[in-house]
Design a protein around this motif. Sequence first.
Motif, PDB file in Angstrom:
ATOM      1  N   UNK A   1       0.842  -1.204   0.000  1.00 41.24           N
ATOM      2  CA  UNK A   1       0.000   0.000   0.000  1.00 41.24           C
ATOM      3  C   UNK A   1       0.873   1.248   0.000  1.00 41.24           C
ATOM      4  N   UNK A   2       1.940   1.210   0.782  1.00 42.01           N
ATOM      5  CA  UNK A   2       2.839   2.358   0.866  1.00 42.01           C
ATOM      6  C   UNK A   2       3.505   2.633  -0.477  1.00 42.01           C
ATOM      7  N   UNK A   3       3.776   1.576  -1.239  1.00 43.44           N
ATOM      8  CA  UNK A   3       4.445   1.721  -2.533  1.00 43.44           C
ATOM      9  C   UNK A   3       3.467   1.991  -3.676  1.00 43.44           C
ATOM     10  N   UNK A   4       2.173   1.942  -3.401  1.00 42.17           N
ATOM     11  CA  UNK A   4       1.166   2.022  -4.455  1.00 42.17           C
ATOM     12  C   UNK A   4       0.156   3.145  -4.177  1.00 42.17           C
ATOM     13  N   UNK A   5       0.644   4.370  -3.876  1.00 36.87           N
ATOM     14  CA  UNK A   5      -0.293   5.437  -3.521  1.00 36.87           C
ATOM     15  C   UNK A   5      -1.092   5.934  -4.725  1.00 36.87           C
ATOM     16  N   UNK A   6      -2.333   6.239  -4.477  1.00 39.43           N
ATOM     17  CA  UNK A   6      -3.152   6.880  -5.488  1.00 39.43           C
ATOM     18  C   UNK A   6      -3.575   6.028  -6.664  1.00 39.43           C
ATOM     19  N   UNK A   7      -3.481   4.726  -6.573  1.00 42.32           N
ATOM     20  CA  UNK A   7      -3.912   3.882  -7.685  1.00 42.32           C
ATOM     21  C   UNK A   7      -5.184   3.140  -7.283  1.00 42.32           C
ATOM     22  N   UNK A   8      -5.935   2.663  -8.266  1.00 40.23           N
ATOM     23  CA  UNK A   8      -7.149   1.907  -7.947  1.00 40.23           C
ATOM     24  C   UNK A   8      -6.861   0.633  -7.151  1.00 40.23           C
ATOM     25  N   UNK A   9      -5.698   0.034  -7.350  1.00 38.13           N
ATOM     26  CA  UNK A   9      -5.354  -1.195  -6.634  1.00 38.13           C
ATOM     27  C   UNK A   9      -5.136  -0.939  -5.146  1.00 38.13           C
ATOM     28  N   UNK A  10      -4.842   0.304  -4.798  1.00 38.21           N
ATOM     29  CA  UNK A  10      -4.529   0.640  -3.397  1.00 38.21           C
ATOM     30  C   UNK A  10      -5.704   0.326  -2.467  1.00 38.21           C
ATOM     31  N   UNK A  11      -6.907   0.684  -2.857  1.00 36.18           N
ATOM     32  CA  UNK A  11      -8.074   0.429  -2.001  1.00 36.18           C
ATOM     33  C   UNK A  11      -8.249  -1.057  -1.715  1.00 36.18           C
ATOM     34  N   UNK A  12      -8.016  -1.863  -2.724  1.00 36.05           N
ATOM     35  CA  UNK A  12      -8.112  -3.309  -2.528  1.00 36.05           C
ATOM     36  C   UNK A  12      -7.020  -3.818  -1.602  1.00 36.05           C
ATOM     37  N   UNK A  13      -5.838  -3.241  -1.690  1.00 28.04           N
ATOM     38  CA  UNK A  13      -4.764  -3.644  -0.791  1.00 28.04           C
ATOM     39  C   UNK A  13      -5.080  -3.251   0.653  1.00 28.04           C
ATOM     40  N   UNK A  14      -5.671  -2.084   0.843  1.00 30.44           N
ATOM     41  CA  UNK A  14      -6.090  -1.671   2.190  1.00 30.44           C
ATOM     42  C   UNK A  14      -7.158  -2.633   2.706  1.00 30.44           C
ATOM     43  N   UNK A  15      -8.113  -2.980   1.852  1.00 33.51           N
ATOM     44  CA  UNK A  15      -9.138  -3.950   2.220  1.00 33.51           C
ATOM     45  C   UNK A  15      -8.504  -5.284   2.598  1.00 33.51           C
ATOM     46  N   UNK A  16      -7.556  -5.740   1.780  1.00 32.47           N
ATOM     47  CA  UNK A  16      -6.897  -7.017   2.045  1.00 32.47           C
ATOM     48  C   UNK A  16      -6.116  -6.986   3.358  1.00 32.47           C
ATOM     49  N   UNK A  17      -5.533  -5.847   3.684  1.00 27.90           N
ATOM     50  CA  UNK A  17      -4.816  -5.699   4.952  1.00 27.90           C
ATOM     51  C   UNK A  17      -5.772  -5.901   6.120  1.00 27.90           C
ATOM     52  N   UNK A  18      -6.917  -5.236   6.069  1.00 29.40           N
ATOM     53  CA  UNK A  18      -7.907  -5.378   7.139  1.00 29.40           C
ATOM     54  C   UNK A  18      -8.456  -6.806   7.187  1.00 29.40           C
ATOM     55  N   UNK A  19      -8.722  -7.375   6.035  1.00 27.08           N
ATOM     56  CA  UNK A  19      -9.231  -8.748   5.960  1.00 27.08           C
ATOM     57  C   UNK A  19      -8.244  -9.730   6.582  1.00 27.08           C
ATOM     58  N   UNK A  20      -6.982  -9.583   6.270  1.00 27.55           N
ATOM     59  CA  UNK A  20      -5.968 -10.493   6.808  1.00 27.55           C
ATOM     60  C   UNK A  20      -5.812 -10.326   8.316  1.00 27.55           C
ATOM     61  N   UNK A  21      -5.909  -9.101   8.796  1.00 30.47           N
ATOM     62  CA  UNK A  21      -5.840  -8.880  10.251  1.00 30.47           C
ATOM     63  C   UNK A  21      -7.023  -9.561  10.948  1.00 30.47           C
ATOM     64  N   UNK A  22      -8.211  -9.402  10.377  1.00 29.41           N
ATOM     65  CA  UNK A  22      -9.389 -10.079  10.945  1.00 29.41           C
ATOM     66  C   UNK A  22      -9.250 -11.595  10.861  1.00 29.41           C
ATOM     67  N   UNK A  23      -8.653 -12.069   9.806  1.00 37.69           N
ATOM     68  CA  UNK A  23      -8.449 -13.508   9.642  1.00 37.69           C
ATOM     69  C   UNK A  23      -7.508 -14.051  10.706  1.00 37.69           C
ATOM     70  N   UNK A  24      -6.455 -13.315  11.020  1.00 35.87           N
ATOM     71  CA  UNK A  24      -5.534 -13.760  12.070  1.00 35.87           C
ATOM     72  C   UNK A  24      -6.284 -13.949  13.382  1.00 35.87           C
ATOM     73  N   UNK A  25      -7.124 -12.983  13.725  1.00 35.30           N
ATOM     74  CA  UNK A  25      -7.935 -13.090  14.944  1.00 35.30           C
ATOM     75  C   UNK A  25      -8.910 -14.254  14.809  1.00 35.30           C
ATOM     76  N   UNK A  26      -9.554 -14.355  13.645  1.00 36.92           N
ATOM     77  CA  UNK A  26     -10.518 -15.423  13.408  1.00 36.92           C
ATOM     78  C   UNK A  26      -9.898 -16.812  13.504  1.00 36.92           C
TER      79      UNK A  26
END
Length: 181
Positions: free
Chosen positions: A52-77
């Motif tokens: 995400x840090x290397x991919x600012x301002x691109x459409x793929x960035x939002x998906x990477x942010x989503x994936x970051x949150x998803x993976x964090x929730x998955x670790x807890x899950x």
Amino acid sequence: MSSLLRIYLIRGLIAIAWSIGFAAVHDSLTATSVILLIAYPVVDVVASLFDVREDPGTPARRLQVFNTALSALTAVGLGLAAIGGVGAVLFVFGLWAIVSGAAQLTVAIRRRGPELGRQWPMLVAGALSVIAGLTYLPAAVGDDPDLTALIMYTAAGGAFFVIQAATLAWKRRRRTRVTQA
């Protein structure tokens, strides 16, 4: 591109190493296997944050942010699912594989430009993640759920990240030769 190359390479090598370590302890839900199960999506969180840090301002960035949150929730899950047994762990991992695979597939499609290559290893890895996740769900509720499939899943995923890193390195080297000529 060199930062993305490093992210892909390190992420891939860690996934391969994880699969080797998990192969040694996957037969039951011991403290070691649960720690490894929780650690796997945490590695994804860290890699996605760098991405995400290397991919600012691109459409793929939002998906990477989503994936970051998803993976964090998955670790807890996964930590919570371990209390319920192998089937619950496999089910949570399967859901994560489906959703994160779809996100990975979408990011790869959005990155299919001349600078970042065709992204075919990431496209294949994302599609296979979705397919693998879909197979984990019925296995999780079956008579004898087993975590063995996670070994091949993570090793293959790691291999695709390493292949994508090699592809980016090749493109970089090729572009350097063209500009020097």
